[in-house]
Design a protein around this motif. Structure first.
Motif, PDB file in Angstrom:
ATOM      1  N   LYS A  23       0.986  -1.211  -0.110  1.00  0.00           N
ATOM      2  CA  LYS A  23      -0.084  -0.056  -0.081  1.00  0.00           C
ATOM      3  C   LYS A  23       1.090   1.141   0.062  1.00  0.00           C
ATOM      4  O   LYS A  23       1.809   1.432   0.885  1.00  0.00           O
ATOM      5  CB  LYS A  23      -0.859  -0.047   1.210  1.00  0.00           C
ATOM      6  CG  LYS A  23      -2.041  -1.084   1.222  1.00  0.00           C
ATOM      7  CD  LYS A  23      -3.139  -0.688   0.068  1.00  0.00           C
ATOM      8  CE  LYS A  23      -4.080  -1.593   0.136  1.00  0.00           C
ATOM      9  NZ  LYS A  23      -5.354  -1.377  -0.858  1.00  0.00           N
ATOM     10  N   ARG A 139      -2.245  -8.714   5.739  1.00  0.00           N
ATOM     11  CA  ARG A 139      -1.246  -8.149   4.872  1.00  0.00           C
ATOM     12  C   ARG A 139       0.079  -8.479   5.491  1.00  0.00           C
ATOM     13  O   ARG A 139       1.051  -8.676   4.840  1.00  0.00           O
ATOM     14  CB  ARG A 139      -1.161  -6.632   4.410  1.00  0.00           C
ATOM     15  CG  ARG A 139      -2.500  -6.395   3.465  1.00  0.00           C
ATOM     16  CD  ARG A 139      -2.062  -5.183   2.758  1.00  0.00           C
ATOM     17  NE  ARG A 139      -2.090  -3.810   3.452  1.00  0.00           N
ATOM     18  CZ  ARG A 139      -3.163  -3.255   3.823  1.00  0.00           C
ATOM     19  NH1 ARG A 139      -4.507  -3.473   3.389  1.00  0.00           N
ATOM     20  NH2 ARG A 139      -3.005  -2.169   4.447  1.00  0.00           N
ATOM     21  N   ASP A 150     -11.142  -0.728   3.995  1.00  0.00           N
ATOM     22  CA  ASP A 150     -10.199  -0.563   2.778  1.00  0.00           C
ATOM     23  C   ASP A 150     -10.723   0.333   1.837  1.00  0.00           C
ATOM     24  O   ASP A 150     -11.817   0.910   1.902  1.00  0.00           O
ATOM     25  CB  ASP A 150      -9.665  -1.957   2.599  1.00  0.00           C
ATOM     26  CG  ASP A 150     -10.724  -2.647   1.801  1.00  0.00           C
ATOM     27  OD1 ASP A 150     -11.804  -2.143   1.742  1.00  0.00           O
ATOM     28  OD2 ASP A 150     -10.288  -3.938   1.456  1.00  0.00           O
ATOM     29  N   ASP A 151     -10.036   0.405   0.732  1.00  0.00           N
ATOM     30  CA  ASP A 151     -10.663   1.061  -0.311  1.00  0.00           C
ATOM     31  C   ASP A 151     -11.877   0.820  -1.061  1.00  0.00           C
ATOM     32  O   ASP A 151     -12.448   1.519  -1.828  1.00  0.00           O
ATOM     33  CB  ASP A 151      -9.446   1.256  -1.521  1.00  0.00           C
ATOM     34  CG  ASP A 151      -8.068   1.960  -0.985  1.00  0.00           C
ATOM     35  OD1 ASP A 151      -8.123   2.827   0.033  1.00  0.00           O
ATOM     36  OD2 ASP A 151      -6.978   1.575  -1.539  1.00  0.00           O
TER      37      ASP A 151
END
Length: 509
Positions: A23, A139, A150-151
């Motif tokens: 990320k 992760r 998250d996104d």
């Protein structure tokens, strides 16, 4: 005369720490944390006792500080690592102290580096571990401490370090300012806006991870001072000035390289497809859009020589450095979904050292006064993760025996070197092969034929020359092979290398 204490501190595995996840937001803030360790953190740990004149080095995860008080030194040794773990959970550090009487000498610095290297071999205590029943960050595999979205709006678990990184990122965002590394490379252009997401660098194209550092800097510094001999100024002050000059030259070279690619490629100031990761001391690491990497790195290497020369020429006590320093670099071209840490390892631990090895051998064989600047690159075409020698054998070698041809033509140098090409030649060949009527397909077929049938490949090259006479000189088709010793296979015999594979590789990015 009382005793003095030379304190040394290092962040171990900086790149592993920074690239723990893929990320970009977490990479940015991990870089910021490493920067804080060597600046704000040491000052805060010492409080009023901190003396900037005694800080010999404080950049790129390294600290050297000269104590004159035993208790102060002891306190830092006991407390500083703990405070760093509070700032950046999970970071690995090592420290050492050399005590001496009288003046600081070369042998004290050598001993400190030796002790730090020895400490690096000791396994650190593992933090962030948890029972298997506990929820873990997907992760990192470490113990989860919180949930975030998250996104994609999915709820995920993050560990303690990830939480610290995200909080720091949000703090920087609320302040509306750039992070420290962005400020270093932007200089006075505070309005520059750098990528904060991989998609802002490239969505489906090629990424490049660049790593560069100075050549033989440790030996150069050691050579400044003969054992037991003083220079015309106090050694700590000389070393501090030297570190400062290198730091400033490094940043100035990066800024000039940035300006160059922005002007050449018409990049808007609010959408710069680049993210500095390390920019301190003589080190540079960054993520950049693939088609910009060669231009950026080439300009950086040339300007690093110029900027160090300009600064060293003003230092009367550093006359042996008046010609400046040189640097080598590695560029790993990867796809956005390729694991970052593998690309980082390829650029910094394989390609850059390979370039340095070749440059050092040229220096020794030609009797040059310095190691010449150069860069090496590789475009990752497979999912295999292996060392460069195996990559060369599996992907960059055609034929066998007397008909063996190597495709790893580099490294490429800033100045003319016998049997090797200059960076300016490479960029010129790439510009030419990109022309509409250039024999791109024919050269690509010729490279493929080298794997299968060497006589047929030779006939094909003759046809290419006959059908494209205007490109014979411009693309170097009149001399498709160069004979030289292979650094990868250290057998001493000469082998054939071709530059045309690299030309097509860069042209395809």
């Amino acid at each position: 005369m009382g005793k003095k204490y030379l304190y040394g501190f290092r962040v171990q595995g900086i790149q592993e720490f920074i690239f723990e996840t893929g990320k970009l937001k977490e990479i940015i803030t991990a870089s910021e944390l490493v920067e804080q360790v060597c600046t704000d953190a040491i000052r805060q740990a010492m409080g009023p006792a901190f003396n900037d004149e005694r800080l010999i080095q404080g950049a790129a995860g390294k600290i050297k500080y000269l104590f004159e008080d035993y208790d102060q030194c002891k306190n830092i040794v006991y407390t500083f690592p703990k405070s760093i773990l509070g700032l950046a959970p999970g970071i690995s550090v090592c420290q050492a102290v050399v005590d001496f009487s009288g003046e600081l000498m070369q042998e004290h610095l050598i001993e400190l580096e030796y002790l730090l290297d020895a400490q690096r071999n000791k396994l650190p205590v593992q933090h962030g571990q948890c029972l298997m029943i506990s929820e873990q960050s997907r992760r990192t595999g470490k113990a989860g401490v919180d949930w975030i979205l998250d996104d994609d709006g999915e709820k995920i678990v993050i560990d303690k370090l990830q939480k610290v990184k995200l909080n720091l990122y949000q703090d920087n965002k609320r302040r509306g300012g750039q992070d420290r590394l962005s400020k270093k490379i932007a200089g006075d252009n505070a309005h520059y806006s750098f990528a904060v997401d991989i998609n802002e660098i490239t969505e489906d194209g090629w990424l490049a991870i660049v790593h560069a550092d100075a050549n033989s800097l440790g030996k150069t510094i050691q050579g400044l001072f003969s054992a037991g001999q003083r220079v015309d100024a106090d050694m700590p002050k000389v070393l501090k000035r030297l570190s400062s000059n290198i730091e400033e030259a490094n940043q100035a070279a990066a800024r000039r390289a940035l300006d160059f690619v922005m002007n050449k490629h018409n990049i808007p100031e609010n959408k710069i497809p680049l993210r500095p990761v390390i920019l301190g001391g003589d080190d540079l690491s960054l993520i950049i859009r693939g088609d910009l990497a060669l231009d950026f790195t080439s300009e950086y290497l040339k300007n690093f020589e110029k900027e160090t020369r300009n600064r060293m020429s003003k230092e009367l006590s550093l006359s042996s450095l008046r010609d400046g320093l040189t640097a080598c670099a590695g560029i790993a071209y990867i796809k956005p979904n390729y694991p970052f840490h593998y690309g980082v390892d390829l650029a910094g631990e394989t390609l850059c050292p390979y370039a340095k090895d070749v440059a050092k051998k040229i220096k020794e064989e030609k009797g040059l006064g310095h190691v010449p600047s150069c860069l090496s690159f590789h475009k990752v075409q497979s999912s295999f993760v292996e060392d460069y020698k195996k990559i060369v054998q599996r992907e960059l070698t055609a034929g066998s025996g007397e008909e063996t041809v190597r495709f790893n033509y580099g490294p490429y140098f800033t100045q003319l070197q016998e049997e090797y090409a200059r960076l300016s030649e490479l960029t010129n060949w790439v510009d030419i092969i990109r022309k509409d009527d250039a024999p791109k397909s024919s050269v690509r077929q010729w490279l493929s034929e080298l794997h299968n049938n060497r006589p047929a490949a030779d006939q094909m090259m003759e046809r290419i020359k006959n059908m494209n006479p205007s490109y014979i000189q411009r693309l170097g088709l009149n001399k498709p092979f160069t004979e030289r010793k292979s650094i990868i296979d250290d057998g001493g015999k000469k082998e054939k290398f071709t530059h045309l594979f690299d030309v097509l590789t860069i042209a395809s990015i």
